[in-house]
Design an enzyme around this catalytic site. Structure first.
Site, PDB file in Angstrom:
ATOM      1  N   ASP A 242       6.342  41.722  65.410  1.00  0.00           N
ATOM      2  CA  ASP A 242       5.095  42.074  66.097  1.00  0.00           C
ATOM      3  C   ASP A 242       4.078  42.651  65.131  1.00  0.00           C
ATOM      4  O   ASP A 242       2.882  42.673  65.420  1.00  0.00           O
ATOM      5  CB  ASP A 242       5.370  43.067  67.231  1.00  0.00           C
ATOM      6  CG  ASP A 242       5.812  42.311  68.473  1.00  0.00           C
ATOM      7  OD1 ASP A 242       6.861  41.661  68.415  1.00  0.00           O
ATOM      8  OD2 ASP A 242       5.075  42.336  69.475  1.00  0.00           O
ATOM      9  N   ASN A 252       9.876  44.735  64.939  1.00  0.00           N
ATOM     10  CA  ASN A 252      10.231  43.656  65.878  1.00  0.00           C
ATOM     11  C   ASN A 252      11.043  44.254  67.024  1.00  0.00           C
ATOM     12  O   ASN A 252      11.359  45.447  67.017  1.00  0.00           O
ATOM     13  CB  ASN A 252      11.009  42.545  65.153  1.00  0.00           C
ATOM     14  CG  ASN A 252      11.167  41.318  66.025  1.00  0.00           C
ATOM     15  OD1 ASN A 252      10.189  40.835  66.615  1.00  0.00           O
ATOM     16  ND2 ASN A 252      12.374  40.807  66.160  1.00  0.00           N
TER      17      ASN A 252
HETATM   18  O1  MRU Z   1       8.389  42.848  74.001  1.00  0.00           O
HETATM   19  P1  MRU Z   1       8.155  41.411  73.634  1.00  0.00           P
HETATM   20  O2  MRU Z   1       8.976  40.456  74.415  1.00  0.00           O
HETATM   21  O3  MRU Z   1       6.681  41.078  73.644  1.00  0.00           O
HETATM   22  O4  MRU Z   1       8.631  41.328  72.137  1.00  0.00           O
HETATM   23  C1  MRU Z   1       8.558  40.110  71.458  1.00  0.00           C
HETATM   24  C2  MRU Z   1       9.200  40.163  70.134  1.00  0.00           C
HETATM   25  O5  MRU Z   1       9.711  41.176  69.717  1.00  0.00           O
HETATM   26  C3  MRU Z   1       9.116  38.933  69.301  1.00  0.00           C
HETATM   27  O6  MRU Z   1      10.201  38.885  68.448  1.00  0.00           O
HETATM   28  C4  MRU Z   1       7.817  38.969  68.485  1.00  0.00           C
HETATM   29  O7  MRU Z   1       6.692  39.061  69.318  1.00  0.00           O
HETATM   30  C5  MRU Z   1       7.647  37.846  67.578  1.00  0.00           C
HETATM   31  S1  MRU Z   1       7.882  36.281  68.321  1.00  0.00           S
HETATM   32  C6  MRU Z   1       6.595  35.346  68.236  1.00  0.00           C
END
Ligand code: MRU
Length: 354
Positions: A242, A252
């Site tokens: 992220d 992440n």
């Molecule tokens: O909480 P989320 O489901 O939005 O978290 C998503 C992740 O942690 C993914 O691994 C991250 O956004 C990268 S994937 C494109």
């Protein structure tokens, strides 16, 4: 064989001037599309994870800003720009960790601040830029996937965390996009899918996607990953991010840190797969990345044998992301190629800063 996508995760409806998205809260039970006419409701959809995954959040926010343009009654460009700045500030509060959210909003406003046309032209220009962000995301993911697939060997078993597929992006995916492309290239891959407590993005979304693509996989609970690594049953670990700090530390989905630790202890390469829009060179290290803490209900909602699993009155903590130190990463796969250590020296060369 090329796997054609069903649809984009988030898109603009040009007939109704609405943002549409797959409701990821109710998959895999139901594949439903929800529509948004205003940026405040769209912001709530990001917060409650109707749309989730860093690049998908960025594209959704971009379309949210386009909605704000059509909501505004401003007749002058300068008043409309003020309304757009206010809408951007509101949307930025939706979730803190994924930098793609602020990146997309800043990109649109940075390009349009000196806009010389009228207010209606500006409304269209915001929408065009949002559409460009969405279209580029798909193209970037496919480039990333090509770079990443070159690192996958025929016969690899890969542990994957969270959901990083088409659903986490506009289409195709980051880490899961690499796996898709390797599969398309004819490499035999097997995926061990971390279920990803507490919101089960792996069990619900990654498993759903892999079924559609015909990629073989087994679901594992997150705490099984260490043993699979320790017993030599895994050749690669792949996840998204992220936000990536300038030194290569990666925020992440929570659980990534423990997975990367176990991978390093067993000499299994771990890669983070990210578009460069996820790299935040303004932050020197991962300790500066804002980490979201969500409602404890998400942890407490677990059920066992048809009943709530925890005794009444139990409290929980729900940290949504963790930071994996860069020393645990073998490489960071971007659309511009694979970045290897030292990341603080090499990352800036891969990130276009215009
Ligand atoms: O909480 P989320 O489901 O939005 O978290 C998503 C992740 O942690 C993914 O691994 C991250 O956004 C990268 S994937 C494109």
């Amino acid at each position: 064989m090329r796997i054609e996508s069903l649809m984009r995760t988030v898109f603009w409806n040009y007939d109704t001037n609405e943002t549409k998205m797959i409701d990821q809260r109710i998959l895999p039970g139901e594949l439903a599309i929800v529509s948004f006419k205003d940026h405040v409701s769209l912001g709530h959809a990001i917060t409650n994870m109707t749309v989730r995954g860093a690049p998908a959040i960025g594209a959704a926010a971009a379309f949210g800003l386009a909605l704000a343009g059509f909501e505004s009654l401003a007749s002058s460009t300068s008043t409309l720009l003020e309304d757009l700045e206010a809408a951007s500030a509101t949307l930025k509060k939706a979730r803190p960790t994924a930098v793609n959210l602020a990146w997309a909003l800043d990109r649109i406003l940075d390009r349009l601040r000196g806009f010389s046309g009228g207010a209606d032209d500006l409304r269209q220009a915001v929408l065009e830029e949002a559409q460009r962000i969405a279209d580029e995301d798909v193209e970037i993911n496919q480039r990333m996937a090509q770079h990443g697939a070159a690192l996958i060997d025929d016969g690899d078993t890969i542990i994957h965390h969270c959901n990083t597929g088409a659903l986490a992006t506009v289409d195709w995916g980051t880490a899961l996009g690499v796996i898709r492309t390797a599969h398309e290239q004819g490499k035999k891959v097997h995926v061990l899918v971390d279920e990803t407590r507490p919101r089960l993005q792996g069990a619900r979304l990654t498993a759903w996607e892999l079924q559609q693509y015909g990629i073989p996989f087994d679901l594992i609970s997150d705490n099984m990953a260490g043993t699979f690594l320790h017993t030599g049953q895994v050749q690669k670990v792949l996840f998204g991010a992220d936000r990536v700090a300038a030194n290569g530390d990666v925020a992440n989905k929570v659980g990534t840190y423990m997975l990367a630790l176990a991978a390093r202890d067993n000499d299994v390469p771990a890669y983070s797969v990210v578009p460069t829009s996820t790299v935040d060179l303004s932050l020197a290290h991962g300790g500066l990345i804002p980490i979201e803490e969500r409602d404890q209900a998400e942890v407490l909602e677990i059920r066992f044998m048809g009943q709530t699993a925890t005794p009444k009155g139990v409290t929980a903590r729900n940290i949504a992301f963790d930071v994996t130190p860069h020393r645990l990463l073998s490489g960071i796969i971007t659309e511009n190629g694979v970045v290897y250590p030292p990341f603080d020296e090499n990352l800036p060369r891969f990130v276009k800063t215009t």
